[in-house]
Design a protein around this motif. Structure first.
Motif, PDB file in Angstrom:
ATOM      1  N   ALA A   1      55.880  28.158  -5.006  1.00 29.08           N
ATOM      2  CA  ALA A   1      55.975  28.866  -3.731  1.00 29.08           C
ATOM      3  C   ALA A   1      56.297  27.936  -2.568  1.00 29.08           C
ATOM      4  O   ALA A   1      56.940  28.344  -1.595  1.00 29.08           O
ATOM      5  N   ILE A   2      55.870  26.680  -2.656  1.00 28.61           N
ATOM      6  CA  ILE A   2      56.150  25.725  -1.573  1.00 28.61           C
ATOM      7  C   ILE A   2      57.010  24.557  -2.073  1.00 28.61           C
ATOM      8  O   ILE A   2      57.248  23.602  -1.329  1.00 28.61           O
ATOM      9  N   GLY A   3      57.466  24.639  -3.329  1.00 29.18           N
ATOM     10  CA  GLY A   3      58.340  23.606  -3.870  1.00 29.18           C
ATOM     11  C   GLY A   3      57.697  22.238  -3.975  1.00 29.18           C
ATOM     12  O   GLY A   3      58.352  21.218  -3.773  1.00 29.18           O
ATOM     13  N   LEU A   4      56.401  22.194  -4.326  1.00 34.43           N
ATOM     14  CA  LEU A   4      55.685  20.928  -4.421  1.00 34.43           C
ATOM     15  C   LEU A   4      55.349  20.639  -5.874  1.00 34.43           C
ATOM     16  O   LEU A   4      54.705  21.467  -6.549  1.00 34.43           O
ATOM     17  N   TYR A   5      55.776  19.468  -6.351  1.00 33.22           N
ATOM     18  CA  TYR A   5      55.582  19.090  -7.748  1.00 33.22           C
ATOM     19  C   TYR A   5      55.146  17.630  -7.818  1.00 33.22           C
ATOM     20  O   TYR A   5      55.631  16.784  -7.063  1.00 33.22           O
ATOM     21  N   SER A   6      54.241  17.332  -8.722  1.00 33.63           N
ATOM     22  CA  SER A   6      53.806  15.948  -8.888  1.00 33.63           C
ATOM     23  C   SER A   6      54.952  15.096  -9.412  1.00 33.63           C
ATOM     24  O   SER A   6      55.661  15.477 -10.339  1.00 33.63           O
ATOM     25  N   ASP A   7      55.132  13.938  -8.776  1.00 31.98           N
ATOM     26  CA  ASP A   7      56.164  12.977  -9.165  1.00 31.98           C
ATOM     27  C   ASP A   7      55.824  11.641  -8.523  1.00 31.98           C
ATOM     28  O   ASP A   7      54.718  11.458  -7.990  1.00 31.98           O
ATOM     29  N   SER A   8      56.754  10.705  -8.545  1.00 34.42           N
ATOM     30  CA  SER A   8      56.480   9.363  -8.028  1.00 34.42           C
ATOM     31  C   SER A   8      56.340   9.327  -6.514  1.00 34.42           C
ATOM     32  O   SER A   8      55.969   8.280  -5.960  1.00 34.42           O
ATOM     33  N   ARG A   9      56.583  10.457  -5.825  1.00 41.26           N
ATOM     34  CA  ARG A   9      56.356  10.491  -4.373  1.00 41.26           C
ATOM     35  C   ARG A   9      54.875  10.656  -4.040  1.00 41.26           C
ATOM     36  O   ARG A   9      54.467  10.439  -2.904  1.00 41.26           O
ATOM     37  N   PHE A  10      54.083  11.053  -5.023  1.00 44.39           N
ATOM     38  CA  PHE A  10      52.634  11.018  -4.835  1.00 44.39           C
ATOM     39  C   PHE A  10      52.203   9.555  -4.769  1.00 44.39           C
ATOM     40  O   PHE A  10      52.770   8.697  -5.450  1.00 44.39           O
ATOM     41  N   LEU A  11      51.191   9.293  -3.964  1.00 41.86           N
ATOM     42  CA  LEU A  11      50.654   7.944  -3.851  1.00 41.86           C
ATOM     43  C   LEU A  11      49.324   7.849  -4.591  1.00 41.86           C
ATOM     44  O   LEU A  11      48.522   8.809  -4.566  1.00 41.86           O
ATOM     45  N   CYS A  12      49.092   6.726  -5.244  1.00 46.59           N
ATOM     46  CA  CYS A  12      47.894   6.547  -6.068  1.00 46.59           C
ATOM     47  C   CYS A  12      47.166   5.261  -5.707  1.00 46.59           C
ATOM     48  O   CYS A  12      47.779   4.274  -5.310  1.00 46.59           O
ATOM     49  N   MET A  13      45.853   5.306  -5.917  1.00 42.45           N
ATOM     50  CA  MET A  13      45.044   4.089  -5.789  1.00 42.45           C
ATOM     51  C   MET A  13      43.732   4.319  -6.533  1.00 42.45           C
ATOM     52  O   MET A  13      43.079   5.353  -6.355  1.00 42.45           O
ATOM     53  N   LYS A  14      43.376   3.377  -7.383  1.00 43.50           N
ATOM     54  CA  LYS A  14      42.078   3.451  -8.035  1.00 43.50           C
ATOM     55  C   LYS A  14      40.989   3.244  -6.997  1.00 43.50           C
ATOM     56  O   LYS A  14      41.051   2.312  -6.199  1.00 43.50           O
ATOM     57  N   HIS A  15      40.009   4.148  -6.980  1.00 47.42           N
ATOM     58  CA  HIS A  15      38.952   4.046  -5.963  1.00 47.42           C
ATOM     59  C   HIS A  15      38.090   2.825  -6.273  1.00 47.42           C
ATOM     60  O   HIS A  15      37.400   2.781  -7.297  1.00 47.42           O
ATOM     61  N   PRO A  16      38.101   1.818  -5.382  1.00 49.78           N
ATOM     62  CA  PRO A  16      37.408   0.557  -5.703  1.00 49.78           C
ATOM     63  C   PRO A  16      35.897   0.666  -5.678  1.00 49.78           C
ATOM     64  O   PRO A  16      35.205  -0.159  -6.298  1.00 49.78           O
ATOM     65  N   ALA A  17      35.350   1.683  -4.973  1.00 49.63           N
ATOM     66  CA  ALA A  17      33.895   1.767  -4.835  1.00 49.63           C
ATOM     67  C   ALA A  17      33.237   2.406  -6.052  1.00 49.63           C
ATOM     68  O   ALA A  17      32.033   2.234  -6.261  1.00 49.63           O
TER      69      ALA A  17
END
Length: 484
Positions: free
Chosen positions: A119-135
């Motif tokens: 409906a909003i044309g949003l799909y998971s891909d490499s434009r998502f940003l990731c970071m392992k939560h250090p805490a």
């Protein structure tokens, strides 16, 4: 079952998706010109996820324990339209990859996340940003028993990055998500059950103890906890658990003890705030902490399967009514992603237990509860091993108890109770052939009775001198009658 349509979405995670007990943060900015009346998203993760849209919690503890059918998992179907606004929007998720299995979840060698909203044309891909939560770190001992997946929630506030759910959070430490080929997750099926329900925060009155603090919950429940602590020294460790953290095994296993989950929080200097996402089960919360730590707020949020208690039994005997109330609470806390034998030790979907729970569901819970029964039947029959029906699926510790199977497929077991009370025409066509093939695994001796089937365990009762041969023959006849 309906297969989830992920369209152009890709499976994503951080660069390391194989380290067990990883909590991965994901963020994505996106724009919406006009908010649609509905924006249904398909979402899946290995193993659990929490999703915020514009800083507002949209999904609490998403992700249904695999498998929907061999090699496949479940996908949530969630309408995110209520959380959207015209213009810039922010999606944030925290994914907890267990990296182990138990009696209600199956091990998967890789962490992952996938999201699609046509409906909003949003799909998971490499434009998502990731970071392992250090805490979120590895906890010290003691660890949970092997009976269910996940580990303790260990959080070191000295390593915290702040409120990563905030729309304006500094993303400088994040990296583009890594796209992974779908080699382990299979085709995801749309979940049969609603997302987990989460209640409002309720403040608890803490009482000082020799070791720290404790407080009673209103009743036995599954809940998450949040607190604000002051006067803390850097490195102070707070341990949060319930009165059901360590319990003994069931009958014949009374002398073994099993640990549940707990929260291990390491303080930074001064004030500390924490909102736990992992649920704990019990009637009392117990906090162990140094003498200098003072809580200015400690609250809980009840969570559980999304259904309402709508029925009960009322008599002139208050003791009996109290017992019925406890029975209803017991039924409810043994429901989440699956039915459970108990919420504090195993959380396994033993099919004999579900046969006992099935008729209760229709007496006291609303119609959403029967969806969990339908899923239990789908798990039980769809995840059979060849022609052998097994209990405790999904899960790594599945096994065949012939007695429990015969009850489940008998005139008075899980299948019959579900069909009698729901009239769901899906069930007979789904279960008939597997049930008949299972019954054909028995042989008969020259005198006429069945040759007993051992299975994994030939189990009829927790006590001694059970008339196993008599019971097995009676259950078998009843199962044959139901199949006919």
């Amino acid at each position: 079952m309906k297969q989830a349509d992920f369209g152009r979405a890709e499976w994503i995670f951080g660069a390391d998706n194989r380290t067990a007990d990883t909590k991965m943060m994901l963020r994505r900015d996106f724009s919406v010109d006009t908010v649609p009346p509905a924006a249904v998203a398909h979402i899946a993760a290995e193993t659990k996820y929490w999703l915020w849209i514009n800083g507002v919690l949209a999904v609490f503890e998403g992700g249904v324990f695999r498998e929907s059918k061999p090699g496949c998992g479940w996908a949530d179907e969630v309408d995110i339209a209520p959380y959207l606004k015209p213009g810039r929007n922010q999606l944030t998720a925290l994914v907890w990859y267990y990296g182990n299995g138990g009696r209600n979840n199956s091990f998967c060698p890789e962490g992952d996340f996938i999201f699609a909203c046509d409906a909003i044309g949003l799909y998971s891909d490499s434009r998502f940003l990731c970071m392992k939560h250090p805490a979120y770190i590895k906890s010290g001992a003691p660890h949970p028993a092997y009976l269910y997946g996940g580990d303790n929630a260990a959080f070191d506030a000295r390593l915290d990055v702040g409120d990563f759910r905030s729309v304006d959070f500094d993303e400088s430490g994040f990296m583009p998500a890594v796209v992974y080929e779908n080699k382990v997750w299979g085709g995801m099926m749309v979940s049969m059950i609603p997302p987990i329900r989460i209640g409002e925060a309720v403040r608890l009155d803490l009482h000082k103890t020799e070791a720290g603090y404790e407080a009673s919950l209103p009743y036995a429940m599954t809940a998450t906890f949040a607190f604000r602590a002051v006067g803390c020294h850097a490195g102070d460790v707070l341990d949060v658990r319930t009165d059901r953290y360590n319990i003994n095994g069931g009958p014949t296993d009374e002398f073994h003890n099993y640990n549940g989950h707990r929260i291990e929080f390491t303080c930074r200097e001064g004030d500390n705030d924490f909102e736990g996402l992992m649920y704990l089960y019990g009637e009392k919360v117990i906090i162990t902490c140094p003498e200098n730590v003072v809580f200015t707020d400690f609250s809980f949020r009840e969570s559980g399967y999304d259904c309402d208690i709508i029925g009960s039994v009322k008599t002139n005997d208050p003791v009996f009514d109290r017992l019925i109330g406890k029975c209803i609470r017991t039924l409810y806390v043994c429901m989440r992603n699956n039915f459970m034998d108990c919420p504090d030790r195993e959380r396994g979907q033993w099919i004999g237990d579900v046969s006992v729970q099935a008729p209760q569901v229709f007496y006291v819970l609303d119609d959403r509860a029967k969806l969990l029964l339908k899923k239990a039947i789908s798990d039980y029959v769809g995840l059979r091993k060849g022609d052998v029906l097994v209990g405790n699926v999904p899960g790594d510790h599945f096994c065949e108890f012939p007695s429990q199977n015969l009850v489940a497929i008998s005139e008075f077991g899980l299948l019959a109770e579900y069909y009698d009370c729901s009239g769901d025409a899906w069930m007979p066509s789904f279960v008939l052939e597997p049930c008949v093939k299972y019954l054909m695994l028995w042989g008969m001796d020259e005198r006429g009775p069945l040759i007993p089937r051992q299975g994994t365990v030939r189990w009829f009762d927790h006590h001694w001198n059970a008339d196993g041969d008599v019971l097995e023959n009676c259950m078998y006849v009843s199962a044959c009658k139901f199949a006919r």
